[in-house]
Design a protein around this motif. Structure first.
Motif, PDB file in Angstrom:
ATOM      1  N   GLU A 122     -12.805   4.231  -4.159  1.00  0.00           N
ATOM      2  CA  GLU A 122     -11.726   3.285  -4.445  1.00  0.00           C
ATOM      3  C   GLU A 122     -10.979   3.724  -5.695  1.00  0.00           C
ATOM      4  OE1 GLU A 122     -11.224  -1.317  -5.910  1.00  0.00           O
ATOM      5  OE2 GLU A 122     -12.800  -0.896  -4.462  1.00  0.00           O
ATOM      6  N   VAL A 160      -8.062   1.646  -1.124  1.00  0.00           N
ATOM      7  CA  VAL A 160      -8.944   2.585  -0.412  1.00  0.00           C
ATOM      8  C   VAL A 160      -8.132   3.242   0.695  1.00  0.00           C
ATOM      9  CG1 VAL A 160     -11.093   1.323  -0.881  1.00  0.00           C
ATOM     10  CG2 VAL A 160      -9.781   0.805   1.194  1.00  0.00           C
ATOM     11  N   LYS A 161      -8.698   4.307   1.258  1.00  0.00           N
ATOM     12  CA  LYS A 161      -8.060   4.962   2.395  1.00  0.00           C
ATOM     13  C   LYS A 161      -8.689   4.392   3.664  1.00  0.00           C
ATOM     14  CE  LYS A 161      -7.255   9.455   2.233  1.00  0.00           C
ATOM     15  NZ  LYS A 161      -7.465  10.928   2.325  1.00  0.00           N
ATOM     16  N   ASN A 162      -7.835   3.880   4.579  1.00  0.00           N
ATOM     17  CA  ASN A 162      -8.379   3.299   5.814  1.00  0.00           C
ATOM     18  C   ASN A 162      -8.699   4.389   6.840  1.00  0.00           C
ATOM     19  OD1 ASN A 162      -5.975   3.957   7.171  1.00  0.00           O
ATOM     20  ND2 ASN A 162      -5.145   1.888   7.008  1.00  0.00           N
ATOM     21  N   GLN A 163      -9.160   3.976   8.012  1.00  0.00           N
ATOM     22  CA  GLN A 163      -9.580   4.934   9.051  1.00  0.00           C
ATOM     23  C   GLN A 163      -8.430   5.826   9.529  1.00  0.00           C
ATOM     24  OE1 GLN A 163     -11.285   2.323  11.965  1.00  0.00           O
ATOM     25  NE2 GLN A 163     -13.313   2.386  11.002  1.00  0.00           N
ATOM     26  N   ASN A 164      -7.207   5.340   9.371  1.00  0.00           N
ATOM     27  CA  ASN A 164      -6.034   6.120   9.784  1.00  0.00           C
ATOM     28  C   ASN A 164      -5.530   7.042   8.673  1.00  0.00           C
ATOM     29  OD1 ASN A 164      -6.006   4.823  12.311  1.00  0.00           O
ATOM     30  ND2 ASN A 164      -4.851   3.112  11.452  1.00  0.00           N
ATOM     31  N   VAL A 186      -7.549  -3.489  -1.527  1.00  0.00           N
ATOM     32  CA  VAL A 186      -8.868  -4.111  -1.557  1.00  0.00           C
ATOM     33  C   VAL A 186      -8.786  -5.297  -2.521  1.00  0.00           C
ATOM     34  CG1 VAL A 186     -11.288  -3.792  -2.159  1.00  0.00           C
ATOM     35  CG2 VAL A 186      -9.995  -1.896  -1.187  1.00  0.00           C
ATOM     36  N   PRO A 240       0.821  -1.220   0.000  1.00  0.00           N
ATOM     37  CA  PRO A 240       0.000   0.000   0.000  1.00  0.00           C
ATOM     38  C   PRO A 240       0.852   1.268   0.000  1.00  0.00           C
ATOM     39  CG  PRO A 240      -0.939  -1.607   1.502  1.00  0.00           C
ATOM     40  CD  PRO A 240       0.396  -2.161   1.049  1.00  0.00           C
ATOM     41  N   LYS A 283      -4.465   6.050   5.761  1.00  0.00           N
ATOM     42  CA  LYS A 283      -3.399   5.386   4.997  1.00  0.00           C
ATOM     43  C   LYS A 283      -4.016   4.525   3.888  1.00  0.00           C
ATOM     44  CE  LYS A 283      -0.088   6.728   7.789  1.00  0.00           C
ATOM     45  NZ  LYS A 283       0.864   7.712   7.369  1.00  0.00           N
ATOM     46  N   PRO A 284      -3.284   4.288   2.797  1.00  0.00           N
ATOM     47  CA  PRO A 284      -3.810   3.426   1.740  1.00  0.00           C
ATOM     48  C   PRO A 284      -3.863   1.973   2.203  1.00  0.00           C
ATOM     49  CG  PRO A 284      -1.561   4.089   1.242  1.00  0.00           C
ATOM     50  CD  PRO A 284      -1.967   4.826   2.472  1.00  0.00           C
ATOM     51  N   GLU A 285      -4.882   1.258   1.727  1.00  0.00           N
ATOM     52  CA  GLU A 285      -5.069  -0.150   2.079  1.00  0.00           C
ATOM     53  C   GLU A 285      -5.574  -0.878   0.837  1.00  0.00           C
ATOM     54  OE1 GLU A 285      -8.413  -2.096   4.764  1.00  0.00           O
ATOM     55  OE2 GLU A 285      -6.925  -1.003   5.969  1.00  0.00           O
ATOM     56  N   ASP A 317     -15.615   5.945   0.845  1.00  0.00           N
ATOM     57  CA  ASP A 317     -15.620   4.615   0.228  1.00  0.00           C
ATOM     58  C   ASP A 317     -15.056   4.647  -1.182  1.00  0.00           C
ATOM     59  OD1 ASP A 317     -16.758   3.507   2.496  1.00  0.00           O
ATOM     60  OD2 ASP A 317     -18.813   3.857   1.789  1.00  0.00           O
TER      61      ASP A 317
END
Length: 195
Positions: free
Chosen positions: A73, A100-104, A110, A57, A106-108, A71
């Motif tokens: 993507e 996607v962008k996570n809650q922190n 999918v 990521p 940062k990229p994550e 949400d």
């Protein structure tokens, strides 16, 4: 096979990159530039596309991350148009990974990376086709053993001439260039040096 066009989206420094190599008119391409301007990113993107090299990521473009929210993507995507044969045939190879962008913030990733290979023919009577087993097509046309010789970073050039890889280089040259007389050429060169 020859790379004709290259498009990279959201990979490291290369957020929206398109390069038309067909206009270069050469079979050998050198890419030169200052440190930190994307040369290694370009090689990494090609290795991801052709050889499924692992990406993380953190490889998602920082500037693209700013436009990613909720949400929404996006993807890291590398698409290469490669010509092969002498009839105008080509393949479009595209490997991508959703992000996607996570809650922190940062990229994550999918899901898993996807690979599509579409082959088009210079003969207009033959329709283009999306291949059902693109990984097998890639392994047949760009075997993993070609990676070190097909795409290499100049910073690693000192290893290219290392004695420990001499045999691998000779094997790659024989296979890629289909040179049956490689040993005779080497012996002629060695004989010429001794005279």
């Amino acid at each position: 096979m020859k790379i004709l066009e290259l498009t990279i989206s959201n990979y490291r420094l290369l957020r929206d990159f398109h390069f038309d190599l067909a206009k270069a008119g050469s079979d050998l391409i050198f890419i030169n530039g200052s440190n930190g301007h994307g040369k290694t990113s370009l090689l990494g993107a090609l290795k991801f596309c052709f050889f499924a090299d692992e990406i993380s990521p953190a490889d998602f473009s920082d500037s693209a991350l700013e436009s990613l929210g909720g949400d929404n993507e996006k993807e890291i995507a590398v698409e290469v148009k490669m010509g092969f044969g002498d009839q105008g045939d080509f393949a479009i190879i595209r490997r991508s990974q959703g992000v996607v962008k996570n809650q922190n913030g940062k990229p994550e990733f999918v899901g898993t990376p996807t690979l599509d290979v579409t082959v088009a023919y210079g003969d207009p009577s033959r329709p283009s086709e999306s291949l059902p087993d693109p990984e097998s097509w890639l392994e047949e046309n760009l075997p993993a053993r070609f990676k070190s010789f097909f795409l290499f970073d100049g910073e690693l050039m000192y290893r290219f001439f290392d004695v420990s890889v001499k045999g691998a280089i000779e094997d790659a040259v024989r296979e890629i260039a289909q040179i049956d007389l490689f040993d005779e050429i080497l012996n002629a060169i060695k004989g010429h040096r001794n005279t």
